[in-house]
Motif scaffolding. Structure first.
Motif, PDB file in Angstrom:
ATOM      1  N   SER A 122       0.842  -1.206   0.000  1.00 30.69           N
ATOM      2  CA  SER A 122       0.000   0.000   0.000  1.00 30.69           C
ATOM      3  C   SER A 122       0.869   1.246   0.000  1.00 30.69           C
ATOM      4  N   PRO A 123       0.349   2.364  -0.500  1.00 34.54           N
ATOM      5  CA  PRO A 123       1.158   3.590  -0.584  1.00 34.54           C
ATOM      6  C   PRO A 123       1.704   4.064   0.758  1.00 34.54           C
ATOM      7  N   ASP A 124       1.009   3.762   1.854  1.00 40.01           N
ATOM      8  CA  ASP A 124       1.518   4.157   3.166  1.00 40.01           C
ATOM      9  C   ASP A 124       2.443   3.113   3.773  1.00 40.01           C
ATOM     10  N   GLY A 125       2.682   2.017   3.058  1.00 46.88           N
ATOM     11  CA  GLY A 125       3.595   0.993   3.520  1.00 46.88           C
ATOM     12  C   GLY A 125       3.066   0.122   4.636  1.00 46.88           C
ATOM     13  N   ARG A 126       1.779   0.199   4.923  1.00 49.80           N
ATOM     14  CA  ARG A 126       1.237  -0.508   6.088  1.00 49.80           C
ATOM     15  C   ARG A 126       0.657  -1.874   5.760  1.00 49.80           C
ATOM     16  N   HIS A 127       0.357  -2.137   4.484  1.00 48.01           N
ATOM     17  CA  HIS A 127      -0.261  -3.408   4.116  1.00 48.01           C
ATOM     18  C   HIS A 127       0.396  -3.984   2.855  1.00 48.01           C
ATOM     19  N   LEU A 128       0.383  -5.304   2.762  1.00 47.13           N
ATOM     20  CA  LEU A 128       0.903  -6.012   1.606  1.00 47.13           C
ATOM     21  C   LEU A 128      -0.223  -6.804   0.953  1.00 47.13           C
ATOM     22  N   ALA A 129      -0.166  -6.938  -0.360  1.00 49.88           N
ATOM     23  CA  ALA A 129      -1.099  -7.778  -1.106  1.00 49.88           C
ATOM     24  C   ALA A 129      -0.320  -8.948  -1.684  1.00 49.88           C
ATOM     25  N   TYR A 130      -0.866 -10.150  -1.546  1.00 51.29           N
ATOM     26  CA  TYR A 130      -0.150 -11.324  -2.023  1.00 51.29           C
ATOM     27  C   TYR A 130      -1.133 -12.397  -2.488  1.00 51.29           C
ATOM     28  N   VAL A 131      -0.578 -13.398  -3.181  1.00 47.38           N
ATOM     29  CA  VAL A 131      -1.359 -14.554  -3.606  1.00 47.38           C
ATOM     30  C   VAL A 131      -1.041 -15.702  -2.660  1.00 47.38           C
ATOM     31  N   ASP A 132      -2.079 -16.304  -2.120  1.00 43.72           N
ATOM     32  CA  ASP A 132      -1.963 -17.401  -1.170  1.00 43.72           C
ATOM     33  C   ASP A 132      -2.239 -18.720  -1.891  1.00 43.72           C
ATOM     34  N   ILE A 133      -1.284 -19.638  -1.835  1.00 41.18           N
ATOM     35  CA  ILE A 133      -1.452 -20.983  -2.395  1.00 41.18           C
ATOM     36  C   ILE A 133      -1.557 -21.954  -1.218  1.00 41.18           C
ATOM     37  N   ALA A 134      -2.737 -22.463  -0.968  1.00 43.50           N
ATOM     38  CA  ALA A 134      -2.969 -23.318   0.185  1.00 43.50           C
ATOM     39  C   ALA A 134      -2.122 -24.587   0.102  1.00 43.50           C
ATOM     40  N   PRO A 171      -1.835   3.735  -6.996  1.00 49.01           N
ATOM     41  CA  PRO A 171      -1.049   4.756  -6.303  1.00 49.01           C
ATOM     42  C   PRO A 171      -1.799   5.462  -5.180  1.00 49.01           C
ATOM     43  N   ASP A 172      -3.133   5.542  -5.277  1.00 47.19           N
ATOM     44  CA  ASP A 172      -3.905   6.173  -4.203  1.00 47.19           C
ATOM     45  C   ASP A 172      -4.378   5.173  -3.156  1.00 47.19           C
ATOM     46  N   GLY A 173      -4.086   3.887  -3.367  1.00 49.40           N
ATOM     47  CA  GLY A 173      -4.450   2.860  -2.404  1.00 49.40           C
ATOM     48  C   GLY A 173      -5.894   2.418  -2.430  1.00 49.40           C
ATOM     49  N   ASN A 174      -6.696   2.956  -3.356  1.00 52.79           N
ATOM     50  CA  ASN A 174      -8.129   2.672  -3.359  1.00 52.79           C
ATOM     51  C   ASN A 174      -8.508   1.398  -4.112  1.00 52.79           C
ATOM     52  N   TRP A 175      -7.578   0.864  -4.883  1.00 48.48           N
ATOM     53  CA  TRP A 175      -7.868  -0.339  -5.679  1.00 48.48           C
ATOM     54  C   TRP A 175      -6.697  -1.310  -5.598  1.00 48.48           C
ATOM     55  N   LEU A 176      -6.995  -2.583  -5.844  1.00 50.35           N
ATOM     56  CA  LEU A 176      -5.995  -3.594  -6.128  1.00 50.35           C
ATOM     57  C   LEU A 176      -6.173  -4.027  -7.577  1.00 50.35           C
TER      58      LEU A 176
END
Length: 288
Positions: A122-134, A171-176
């Motif tokens: 995220s732009p504020d560096g507080r969250h990460l987005a990832y793909v989870d493979i069970a 860039p604004d953090g509103n979408w993935l």
């Protein structure tokens, strides 16, 4: 660990918002992948041979980023918005954070039975987005998840039953932004999409006959790049004739420019835009 085939070269290219791309680096000694552009605009960060590398654009020199406490790396790495750190995916299925200048890495993800493939911060560096493979079972579709950058419980983001990959914050953090197979029953038919981080507003960006992967927005949000595989491709394999495509985010259906090349895996897995939104980098793997 993937390497160059006999007679194959690795070429790092820099493409402008329009016009001809320029070859910045070429080697027959090591396969490099997935450039990130540093926030000071001076270098590209790539992985190769399981390690992290810095390519100085002014001096055209390649040097290793010396990291400790981390296994071999894959091509899923994203710069921390603080400019001094980088988030990394290891071959052990975990996500790490390390100093961009080198040093000890800290693991972020827990041993929760899944493999974690990082793609966005995220732009504020507080969250990460990832793909989870069970359970590391690649016969099952990847799930979109977010997690606090400091570690903690993951959050599921619903994007349908199909496999998804490449989730990256706007860039604004509103979408993935991501690619997903949820819009088709054809195996492997990935299409570009976006979703709110809370799971609302899931929508398709482009309806195409090709297999489209890894949408990356410029820092100003005006342009985007992605890699286009031939129809019928399953996954994002290496060594295919592919296109790197540039579009305006106001109209994903009308390419502004297209660069054909031999590549695929490693070409454009992560965001590679320059901080001024004027250029982006990609990697080609031509065979003699």
């Amino acid at each position: 660990m993937r390497g160059l085939r006999p007679g194959q070269r690795c070429e790092v290219w820099v493409a402008p918002g329009s016009g001809e791309a320029e070859r910045a680096y070429s080697t027959g000694n090591m396969l490099l992948e997935a450039p990130n552009w540093t926030l000071d605009g001076r270098a590209l960060i790539l992985n190769g041979a399981g390690r992290l590398w810095r390519f100085d654009l002014r001096e055209s020199s390649l040097s290793e980023v010396p990291l400790t406490g981390i296994p071999e790396l894959n091509n899923d790495h994203v710069l921390d918005p603080d400019g001094g750190h980088i988030f990394l995916s290891g071959e052990d299925g975990h996500i790490y954070r390390a100093p961009l200048a080198g040093g000890p890495a800290a693991r972020i993800t827990d041993d929760d039975g899944s493999w974690h493939f990082l793609h966005g911060v995220s732009p504020d560096g507080r969250h990460l987005a990832y793909v989870d493979i069970a359970a590391g079972d690649f016969s099952k579709p990847g799930r979109l998840r977010t997690i606090p950058a400091a570690g903690g419980a993951p959050h599921d983001v619903e994007v349908g039953p199909g496999h998804c990959d490449g989730p990256e914050y706007a860039p604004d953090g509103n979408w993935l932004y991501l690619n997903t197979e949820s819009f088709s029953t054809i195996p492997g038919h990935a299409q570009l999409a976006r979703v709110r981080p809370d799971g609302s507003g899931f929508e398709r960006l482009l309806n195409s006959s090709t297999v489209d992967w890894f949408p990356h927005l410029s820092p100003d949000g005006r342009l985007a790049s992605y890699v286009r595989f031939p129809a019928g491709t399953q996954g994002h394999p290496a060594d295919l004739p592919v296109d790197v495509v540039l579009v305006s985010t106001s109209d994903w259906t009308a390419p502004l420019h297209t660069w054909p090349l031999f590549g695929g895996q490693g070409t454009l897995n992560v965001n590679s835009w320059s901080p001024d939104s004027q250029r982006f980098a990609y990697v080609a793997y031509p065979l003699d």
